[in-house]
Design a protein around this motif. Structure first.
Motif, PDB file in Angstrom:
ATOM      1  N   SER A 139       0.080   8.584  -4.413  1.00  0.00           N
ATOM      2  CA  SER A 139       0.358   7.609  -5.456  1.00  0.00           C
ATOM      3  C   SER A 139      -0.666   6.491  -5.415  1.00  0.00           C
ATOM      4  CB  SER A 139       1.758   7.021  -5.266  1.00  0.00           C
ATOM      5  OG  SER A 139       1.972   5.954  -6.162  1.00  0.00           O
ATOM      6  N   ASN A 140      -1.062   6.016  -6.580  1.00  0.00           N
ATOM      7  CA  ASN A 140      -1.978   4.884  -6.687  1.00  0.00           C
ATOM      8  C   ASN A 140      -1.253   3.568  -6.934  1.00  0.00           C
ATOM      9  OD1 ASN A 140      -4.556   6.272  -6.392  1.00  0.00           O
ATOM     10  ND2 ASN A 140      -4.012   7.287  -8.302  1.00  0.00           N
ATOM     11  N   ASP A 141       0.073   3.573  -6.794  1.00  0.00           N
ATOM     12  CA  ASP A 141       0.816   2.325  -6.928  1.00  0.00           C
ATOM     13  C   ASP A 141       0.443   1.358  -5.804  1.00  0.00           C
ATOM     14  OD1 ASP A 141       2.386   2.918  -9.182  1.00  0.00           O
ATOM     15  OD2 ASP A 141       3.743   4.124  -7.972  1.00  0.00           O
ATOM     16  N   ARG A 142       0.209   0.101  -6.174  1.00  0.00           N
ATOM     17  CA  ARG A 142       0.011  -0.941  -5.165  1.00  0.00           C
ATOM     18  C   ARG A 142       1.374  -1.343  -4.600  1.00  0.00           C
ATOM     19  NH1 ARG A 142      -5.254  -2.877  -6.176  1.00  0.00           N
ATOM     20  NH2 ARG A 142      -6.346  -1.108  -7.122  1.00  0.00           N
ATOM     21  N   LYS A 143       1.385  -1.860  -3.396  1.00  0.00           N
ATOM     22  CA  LYS A 143       2.645  -2.218  -2.749  1.00  0.00           C
ATOM     23  C   LYS A 143       3.264  -3.438  -3.421  1.00  0.00           C
ATOM     24  CE  LYS A 143       1.786  -0.107   1.739  1.00  0.00           C
ATOM     25  NZ  LYS A 143       1.711  -0.294   3.206  1.00  0.00           N
ATOM     26  N   ASN A 144       4.604  -3.427  -3.479  1.00  0.00           N
ATOM     27  CA  ASN A 144       5.362  -4.513  -4.066  1.00  0.00           C
ATOM     28  C   ASN A 144       6.381  -4.987  -3.030  1.00  0.00           C
ATOM     29  OD1 ASN A 144       7.854  -5.578  -5.608  1.00  0.00           O
ATOM     30  ND2 ASN A 144       6.286  -5.535  -7.207  1.00  0.00           N
TER      31      ASN A 144
END
Length: 530
Positions: free
Chosen positions: A128-133
């Motif tokens: 996944s290319n989602d940045r951490k939240n």
């Protein structure tokens, strides 16, 4: 011309038989036109060029897509977009998704992003290319993109547009950016999706370099990165910009189809104007001379280089005398980049629209769009009805005369051929939906995990992280400056119910609250907790 006569017939027949325009055109070729019987097979089908630009904003052109010109329309020089607009119909409210892969999968499958679940950009397999939240965990979206084969993990299995066009007799050409599937999956190769020719397309969504002198990224200094552009070896070491090399290859591929008397579908998917922002030397100095900083001058030169490609393709079909039988569709995959990498103040490059790429605001999803269809689309016309990227799938198939196709996926898109002919109009109340349960990686207006709906003049955005709503009347407030969510409870309730109903229908994925371990509420449930 013959096709203009069909319009009056279509206006009558559409009310009773619902025959697609493309079907009537094919019928007209069989009735009362003896010369058509002597043509090579397939010649009555129109050639189709889909010219898709990467990251091009609504304002990145000298063609105004608003009710008035703006300083940005005077900054950029796109004479061939002006030429195309004079020959065709300009759409002022065409929509895509906020980032590239979801748009491209919707285009290739006819599905809304909430349904196909390729909701963020893809690259590496199972990654996944989602940045951490700090608050949210993001769902197991389809990080591997689309696949023509069933059973490939974390992909959407679908029948692709070029495969159906190939079945309809088209010579299918992919040129430029693909970005359909992750590395080491079937969808990474456009040929698996039905393209007979693949020019420079692979898993990555950007080039490492636009410069032939740097082999478009295929040099030792860039070794080990996935971004080098494949398959253009004959241009390596030459002083040529990537946009120009792709254009030359596209012309060769079209010429091959023309010589075989075969209709062609050219998917001209430029890497430009995506980062890296590198100056196209043919145009850079003229923009520096206007006082732009070096980054913005480089960006403007890339825009003009893209426009030169459009003009070269238009010149080519005229030289080959196939221009009267060639449809051209011009579109961008998401709003113009503005949050990062640009010169000047962030989030201002698409004004009067708010924000840009990655945003739920209009600057992130509203696109420049033009359609030229000789004999059917009235030249120099403007259409203010809205449409969305998945509508291109059934539209292009109807243009090709293919209306009885079968797909393994459910189609969300609706053909906009009636808008082109003005013989019929879709309902003004048709809702459009967006869903991005992901983290793009930048901050700014409208940026963050969200779901949204537009219906008529109204647009509602639901932000997943904090359950916040934004409600705008776009006709009165195109810049989304006045949030009416607290002032119009009736419209908030109506729109949140509509959006929730759709998300339930497609079983849309939602982020998970790290604290509770549970998926976040759909918008109507969140509204009731306010």
């Amino acid at each position: 011309m013959k096709n203009y006569l069909i319009l009056s017939v279509y206006t009558i027949f559409n009310n009773y038989f619902k025959l697609p325009v493309a079907t009537l055109i094919l019928i007209s070729g069989m009735v009362g036109c003896k010369e058509n019987n002597d043509r090579p097979p397939g010649q009555d089908k129109p050639n189709i060029i889909l010219f898709l630009v990467d990251d091009m904003g609504w304002q990145d052109t000298s063609v105004p897509f608003w009710t008035r010109r703006t300083p940005f329309n005077d900054r950029y020089h796109t004479p061939n977009m002006e030429r195309l607009a004079r020959q065709g119909m300009k759409f002022t409210q065409a929509y895509a998704t906020p980032v590239c892969s979801p748009t491209r999968i919707s285009l290739m499958t006819g599905m809304n992003a909430a349904r196909h679940r390729v909701t963020n950009w893809t690259l590496r397999k199972n990654t996944s290319n989602d940045r951490k939240n700090p608050r949210l965990d993001f769902p197991a979206w389809h990080v591997n993109g689309m696949s023509p084969e069933p059973g490939i993990e974390r992909t959407v299995y679908a029948t692709a547009l070029p495969a159906l066009l190939q079945e309809a007799g088209y010579f299918t050409i992919h040129c430029g950016k693909a970005h359909f599937g992750a590395m080491e999956t079937p969808g990474a190769n456009p040929e698996t999706l039905g393209f007979e020719v693949n020019i420079a397309g692979h898993a990555a969504g950007a080039p490492k370099s636009y410069r032939g002198t740097e082999n478009f990224g295929n040099i030792k200094a860039y070794e080990g990165t996935p971004w080098a552009v494949p398959g253009l070896d004959k241009y390596h070491g030459k002083d040529i910009f990537l946009t120009e090399a792709l254009t030359q290859e596209a012309k060769l591929a079209m010429d091959s189809a023309i010589n075989k008397n075969q209709p062609f579908f050219l998917y001209m998917a430029h890497y430009a104007v995506h980062t890296p922002i590198q100056s196209d030397p043919r145009y850079w100095q003229k923009y520096l001379n206007t006082g732009l900083d070096s980054i913005e001058a480089s960006y403007a030169s890339m825009v003009e280089g893209m426009d030169k490609s459009l003009g070269d393709l238009m010149d080519f079909i005229e030289e080959k005398k196939v221009d009267e039988n060639t449809i051209i569709l011009f579109m961008s995959d998401n709003g113009g980049l503005s949050a990062a990498a640009r010169g000047g103040e962030p989030h201002t490059h698409n004004r009067p629209l708010s924000s840009g790429k990655g945003s739920s605001h209009e600057g992130g999803i509203r696109e420049p769009m033009i359609v030229r269809w000789p004999g059917l689309v009235k030249p120099n016309t403007v259409n203010d009805h809205y449409l969305i990227i998945e509508d291109f799938f059934p539209t292009i198939l109807e243009m090709a005369g293919s209306t009885r196709y079968e797909t393994v996926q459910q189609i969300d898109g609706i053909s906009f051929v009636p808008l082109l002919t003005e013989a019929a109009m879709p309902s003004e109340d048709r809702p459009l939906f967006w869903h991005f349960p992901n983290e793009w990686g930048h901050d700014g207006p409208g940026i963050g995990a969200f779901s949204a709906v537009r219906k008529g003049d109204w647009k509602l955005i639901y932000f997943h992280a904090d359950g916040r709503f934004e409600l705008f009347n776009l006709t009165e407030d195109i810049g989304e400056t006045h949030n009416l969510a607290a002032e119009n409870d009736e419209k908030l309730r109506e729109m949140s119910t509509l959006l929730t109903r759709y998300l339930n229908e497609v079983d849309a994925q939602m982020p998970v609250d790290k604290e509770t371990g549970k998926p976040l509420d759909y918008p109507e449930d969140a509204r009731l907790k306010m």
